[in-house]
Design an enzyme around this catalytic site. Sequence first.
Site, PDB file in Angstrom:
ATOM      1  N   HIS A  21       0.840  -1.205   0.000  1.00  0.00           N
ATOM      2  CA  HIS A  21       0.000   0.000   0.000  1.00  0.00           C
ATOM      3  C   HIS A  21       0.877   1.257   0.000  1.00  0.00           C
ATOM      4  O   HIS A  21       0.575   2.236  -0.680  1.00  0.00           O
ATOM      5  CB  HIS A  21      -0.895   0.047   1.251  1.00  0.00           C
ATOM      6  CG  HIS A  21      -1.886  -1.077   1.359  1.00  0.00           C
ATOM      7  ND1 HIS A  21      -1.894  -1.960   2.409  1.00  0.00           N
ATOM      8  CD2 HIS A  21      -2.901  -1.452   0.547  1.00  0.00           C
ATOM      9  CE1 HIS A  21      -2.885  -2.832   2.247  1.00  0.00           C
ATOM     10  NE2 HIS A  21      -3.512  -2.555   1.124  1.00  0.00           N
ATOM     11  N   LYS A  45     -16.482  -7.339   5.554  1.00  0.00           N
ATOM     12  CA  LYS A  45     -15.234  -7.966   5.995  1.00  0.00           C
ATOM     13  C   LYS A  45     -15.197  -8.017   7.512  1.00  0.00           C
ATOM     14  O   LYS A  45     -15.807  -7.185   8.175  1.00  0.00           O
ATOM     15  CB  LYS A  45     -14.035  -7.163   5.481  1.00  0.00           C
ATOM     16  CG  LYS A  45     -13.666  -7.482   4.041  1.00  0.00           C
ATOM     17  CD  LYS A  45     -12.258  -6.983   3.692  1.00  0.00           C
ATOM     18  CE  LYS A  45     -11.785  -7.565   2.378  1.00  0.00           C
ATOM     19  NZ  LYS A  45     -10.432  -7.118   2.007  1.00  0.00           N
ATOM     20  N   ARG A  94      -2.132  -5.566  -8.645  1.00  0.00           N
ATOM     21  CA  ARG A  94      -0.923  -6.348  -8.401  1.00  0.00           C
ATOM     22  C   ARG A  94      -0.709  -7.431  -9.441  1.00  0.00           C
ATOM     23  O   ARG A  94       0.411  -7.764  -9.768  1.00  0.00           O
ATOM     24  CB  ARG A  94      -0.997  -6.992  -7.009  1.00  0.00           C
ATOM     25  CG  ARG A  94      -0.906  -5.993  -5.894  1.00  0.00           C
ATOM     26  CD  ARG A  94      -1.487  -6.555  -4.642  1.00  0.00           C
ATOM     27  NE  ARG A  94      -2.889  -6.877  -4.843  1.00  0.00           N
ATOM     28  CZ  ARG A  94      -3.613  -7.625  -4.053  1.00  0.00           C
ATOM     29  NH1 ARG A  94      -3.065  -8.173  -3.003  1.00  0.00           N
ATOM     30  NH2 ARG A  94      -4.890  -7.845  -4.315  1.00  0.00           N
ATOM     31  N   SER A 132      -2.989  -8.263   2.760  1.00  0.00           N
ATOM     32  CA  SER A 132      -3.024  -8.182   4.222  1.00  0.00           C
ATOM     33  C   SER A 132      -3.299  -9.541   4.865  1.00  0.00           C
ATOM     34  O   SER A 132      -2.769  -9.846   5.939  1.00  0.00           O
ATOM     35  CB  SER A 132      -4.080  -7.167   4.665  1.00  0.00           C
ATOM     36  OG  SER A 132      -3.762  -5.893   4.136  1.00  0.00           O
TER      37      SER A 132
HETATM   38  N1  COA Z   1      -0.307  -4.036  -1.487  1.00  0.00           N
HETATM   39  C1  COA Z   1      -0.698  -4.982  -0.646  1.00  0.00           C
HETATM   40  N2  COA Z   1      -1.942  -5.447  -0.594  1.00  0.00           N
HETATM   41  C2  COA Z   1      -2.828  -4.925  -1.429  1.00  0.00           C
HETATM   42  C3  COA Z   1      -2.490  -3.930  -2.360  1.00  0.00           C
HETATM   43  C4  COA Z   1      -1.162  -3.484  -2.369  1.00  0.00           C
HETATM   44  N3  COA Z   1      -0.736  -2.559  -3.203  1.00  0.00           N
HETATM   45  N4  COA Z   1      -3.588  -3.627  -3.060  1.00  0.00           N
HETATM   46  C5  COA Z   1      -4.574  -4.390  -2.592  1.00  0.00           C
HETATM   47  N5  COA Z   1      -4.119  -5.182  -1.616  1.00  0.00           N
HETATM   48  C6  COA Z   1      -4.853  -6.215  -0.881  1.00  0.00           C
HETATM   49  C7  COA Z   1      -5.381  -5.751   0.443  1.00  0.00           C
HETATM   50  O1  COA Z   1      -4.436  -5.896   1.465  1.00  0.00           O
HETATM   51  C8  COA Z   1      -6.560  -6.665   0.632  1.00  0.00           C
HETATM   52  O2  COA Z   1      -6.122  -7.879   1.139  1.00  0.00           O
HETATM   53  P1  COA Z   1      -7.065  -8.803   2.013  1.00  0.00           P
HETATM   54  O3  COA Z   1      -8.253  -9.166   1.159  1.00  0.00           O
HETATM   55  O4  COA Z   1      -6.177  -9.941   2.295  1.00  0.00           O
HETATM   56  O5  COA Z   1      -7.454  -8.010   3.217  1.00  0.00           O
HETATM   57  C9  COA Z   1      -7.050  -6.933  -0.781  1.00  0.00           C
HETATM   58  O6  COA Z   1      -5.984  -6.593  -1.633  1.00  0.00           O
HETATM   59  C10 COA Z   1      -8.252  -6.133  -1.125  1.00  0.00           C
HETATM   60  O7  COA Z   1      -7.923  -4.775  -1.109  1.00  0.00           O
HETATM   61  P2  COA Z   1      -8.671  -3.638  -0.327  1.00  0.00           P
HETATM   62  O8  COA Z   1      -7.984  -2.395  -0.702  1.00  0.00           O
HETATM   63  O9  COA Z   1      -8.779  -3.896   1.114  1.00  0.00           O
HETATM   64  O10 COA Z   1     -10.005  -3.678  -1.068  1.00  0.00           O
HETATM   65  P3  COA Z   1     -11.365  -4.249  -0.631  1.00  0.00           P
HETATM   66  O11 COA Z   1     -11.765  -5.043  -1.824  1.00  0.00           O
HETATM   67  O12 COA Z   1     -11.391  -4.904   0.677  1.00  0.00           O
HETATM   68  O13 COA Z   1     -12.182  -2.913  -0.462  1.00  0.00           O
HETATM   69  C11 COA Z   1     -13.263  -0.892  -1.223  1.00  0.00           C
HETATM   70  C12 COA Z   1     -12.408  -2.106  -1.533  1.00  0.00           C
HETATM   71  C13 COA Z   1     -13.259  -0.492   0.216  1.00  0.00           C
HETATM   72  C14 COA Z   1     -12.646   0.187  -2.049  1.00  0.00           C
HETATM   73  C15 COA Z   1     -14.671  -1.255  -1.741  1.00  0.00           C
HETATM   74  O14 COA Z   1     -15.184  -2.342  -1.030  1.00  0.00           O
HETATM   75  C16 COA Z   1     -15.608  -0.082  -1.612  1.00  0.00           C
HETATM   76  O15 COA Z   1     -15.562   0.826  -2.397  1.00  0.00           O
HETATM   77  N6  COA Z   1     -16.457  -0.097  -0.586  1.00  0.00           N
HETATM   78  C17 COA Z   1     -17.397   1.005  -0.310  1.00  0.00           C
HETATM   79  C18 COA Z   1     -18.804   0.686  -0.801  1.00  0.00           C
HETATM   80  C19 COA Z   1     -18.938   0.986  -2.248  1.00  0.00           C
HETATM   81  O16 COA Z   1     -18.771   2.095  -2.704  1.00  0.00           O
HETATM   82  N7  COA Z   1     -19.281  -0.061  -2.992  1.00  0.00           N
HETATM   83  C20 COA Z   1     -19.432   0.038  -4.408  1.00  0.00           C
HETATM   84  C21 COA Z   1     -18.085  -0.139  -5.082  1.00  0.00           C
HETATM   85  S1  COA Z   1     -18.346  -0.520  -6.761  1.00  0.00           S
END
Ligand code: COA
Length: 166
Positions: A21, A45, A94, A132
């Site tokens: 990140h 989550k 990634r 993560s």
């Molecule tokens: N380095 C390390 N890990 C990374 C990374 C990076 N550069 N980029 C992504 N990741 C990993 C994260 O650690 C996470 O790992 P985990 O699943 O093991 O915890 C995984 O990739 C997912 O990434 P994250 O950034 O946590 O995304 P998410 O999919 O959990 O959440 C949101 C994405 C919060 C942006 C999305 O759910 C959201 O927008 N929510 C709000 C509601 C909304 O608007 N919904 C409509 C969207 S269309």
Amino acid sequence: MEVKGTAALYPGTFDPVTYGHLDIAERCVRIFDRFIMAVAVNPTKEPLFDVDERLEMLRAVTGDMAGVEVDRFEGLTVEYARKRGAQVIVRGLRALSDFEEEFKMAAANRKLADEINTVLMLPSEKYFYLNSSLVKEIARLGGPVECFVPPVVEERLREKLASRAY
Ligand code: COA
């Protein structure tokens, strides 16, 4: 190319923040004027760290990065982006396996808010495999995580897992 006067929002769960990140953040602060890293209060989550703990770690590890703001949000990402005046949503890409999900999310967000664009940023190839959950699993099994997370996060992981061990 420098984008003048542009604010970018980097939303995520950050449970916990990793060097992957931070690699994205370091690239983005060189491009955007304001870079907002926002912890999503994501009801789908079950994070290890609560929102305040995740915010605290994010603040600690970005403290010396000029142009970074740390915040939290609930609800739609695009609504929060509008509220903060962000014209761009940044997401890390990634591997090819990330693409489909990110593509869907970017397309849905565009449908909801056409004026906001998604930028998919590649982290360093050192972090292509990192997430993560992997860090938490290695830490849980007693493995070394210092190559994945900054010392303050490593320390918090150790404390958190010790407090859950009984
Ligand atoms: N380095 C390390 N890990 C990374 C990374 C990076 N550069 N980029 C992504 N990741 C990993 C994260 O650690 C996470 O790992 P985990 O699943 O093991 O915890 C995984 O990739 C997912 O990434 P994250 O950034 O946590 O995304 P998410 O999919 O959990 O959440 C949101 C994405 C919060 C942006 C999305 O759910 C959201 O927008 N929510 C709000 C509601 C909304 O608007 N919904 C409509 C969207 S269309």
